[in-house]
Motif scaffolding. Sequence first.
Motif: not given
Length: 296
Positions: A253-282
């Motif tokens: 995401l950081e590299a994509a932002d530097e290049m000016g590229l929007e990555t919608h699927g990647l953003k959603l996936a990270r949100q879901l995985y962060e939610q999972l990590a908060e539930l103790g699944e990291e």
Amino acid sequence: MSITPISKGAAIGFIGTGVMGQSMVKNLMAAGYQLHVYNRTKAKTEPLVALGAISHDSPGELARHVDLLISMVGYPHDVEQIYLSEQGILANAKPGTLLVDMTTSSPSLARRIEQEAANKQCFSLDAPVSGGDIGAREGRLSIMVGGEAAVFEAVKPVFEVLGTNIVHQGAAGAGQHTKMSNQIAIASNMMGVCEALAYAKKAGLDPSHVLKSIESGAAGSWSLSNLGPRMINGNFEPGFYIKHFIKDMGIALEAADEMGLETHGLKLARQLYEQLAELGEENSGTQALYKLYTTS
């Protein structure tokens, strides 16, 4: 300074003997190389020492004894620490040592390590991998390499022990950029795999039978064929940790932002995985995303 190709019997160092590293070291030893190992948790080197590997107490100490050093650690800050600290690899490596970082890390750090290695008369490659625990165990990893072509050719025989799809992608950092493309593709695909199998279950179908029908058609993917069965069977042991996948998605995401590229699927996936990590699944495998779709 000339580059010496790595031949059978050469001393190879391996830093990071985790889930994948254990298998990679074993494959290199079976191929006739002498292995020197280091891991922050020393107990993880003991099975390898029992097979004949030589254990060291620090990355710097290990670096003094090898012709080729391979690292596979957790995070970019770990890479920076082991390579660039005052007691690290580059402060101790012999001139002419070949350095290969197989951690999924940042392209900019790969370029920095190459420059610092050149200052020490050493050579470096960034060579992240894909294929998980299965690919590591079977020597079928996909290896994405950035760095000078001559260095790549010198290390290629070693890569061929570890993987079957080995591509030199370009200059330093190109391997890491390629791995980011890989992780972006996986991120959205994993959501699709989980949703498909959760849908099948909700519809009253046998997900295992559904998998037989869809994995060989247009929906087919490595994640569907290899991680789908684990999801169905409730096996969420890590072939690749969720915490490391979140790290990878952050780099992408950081590299994509530097290049000016929007990555919608990647953003959603990270949100879901962060939610999972908060539930103790990291520390679960990435296939544990399935739990978000099937448990309430």
